[in-house]
Scaffold this active site. Structure first.
Site, PDB file in Angstrom:
ATOM      1  N   GLN A   1     -33.596  88.634 -34.276  1.00 42.64           N
ATOM      2  CA  GLN A   1     -33.506  89.363 -35.522  1.00 42.64           C
ATOM      3  C   GLN A   1     -32.248  89.965 -35.838  1.00 42.64           C
ATOM      4  OE1 GLN A   1     -36.747  92.315 -34.859  1.00 42.64           O
ATOM      5  NE2 GLN A   1     -38.391  90.580 -34.512  1.00 42.64           N
ATOM      6  N   CYS A   2     -31.344  89.268 -35.684  1.00 42.73           N
ATOM      7  CA  CYS A   2     -29.956  89.943 -35.859  1.00 42.73           C
ATOM      8  C   CYS A   2     -29.173  89.130 -37.280  1.00 42.73           C
ATOM      9  CB  CYS A   2     -29.037  89.323 -34.317  1.00 42.73           C
ATOM     10  SG  CYS A   2     -27.239  89.992 -34.489  1.00 42.73           S
ATOM     11  N   GLY A   3     -28.227  89.661 -37.573  1.00 48.30           N
ATOM     12  CA  GLY A   3     -27.535  89.068 -38.634  1.00 48.30           C
ATOM     13  C   GLY A   3     -26.939  87.592 -38.217  1.00 48.30           C
TER      14      GLY A   3
END
Length: 166
Positions: free
Chosen positions: A36-38
């Site tokens: 769930q990271c950029g």
């Protein structure tokens, strides 16, 4: 502190412990990952590198970590399904670990000691920090989280061109 990278063991995402000696003689690209990271789209580039170079000896090893913004909250099944469904990940994925602090996995303690970050720091700063480990386990390069997998091609080619260990 282990005397060699190959003295370390890790737990597969699917269960079971693997001694890193299993990867002796391979060029390793070790990455702390998060779903769930950029930077999560780096999974696509990592998979592309793995598929392009695995027959020449590159192995990508993914280590999910929830220490940065709680961006890897899921369990093993959820992480595995996410990686496979969204990015077709076929490279080895391992159980969620800590990369910093007292509970840091021995692999990351070893990597950080042998390949410092900017200004000589050891701490991992964010998800998708990358370590490229030569086939003899002696030479380790460290790359910032924002370094894309595609930017590693030159270093991968150079390390693969080096003579294989006996």
């Amino acid at each position: 502190m282990p005397s060699s990278l190959y003295d370390i063991q890790a737990e597969r995402l699917s269960g079971g412990t693997v001694p890193l000696t299993e990867y002796a003689g391979k060029l390793l690209l070790i990455v702390n990952t998060a779903s769930q990271c950029g930077l999560t789209p780096h999974y696509a580039g990592l998979e592309k590198l793995y598929r392009a170079y695995k027959d020449r000896g590159l192995v990508v090893l993914g280590f999910p970590c929830n220490q940065f913004g709680a961006q890897e909250p899921g369990g093993a099944e959820e992480i595995g399904a996410f990686c496979e469904t969204n990015y077709g990940v076929s490279f080895p994925m391992f159980a969620k670990i800590d990369v910093n602090g007292d509970d840091a996995h021995p692999l990351y303690k070893y990597l950080k000691q042998h390949a410092k970050g900017i200004l000589g720091t050891e701490a991992i700063k964010w998800n998708f920090t990358k370590f490229l480990v030569s086939r003899d386990g002696q030479h380790i390069e460290r790359y910032a989280p924002t370094t894309t997998p595609e930017e590693l091609v030159g270093d991968i080619e150079t390390m693969l061109a080096a003579p294989a260990p006996d």
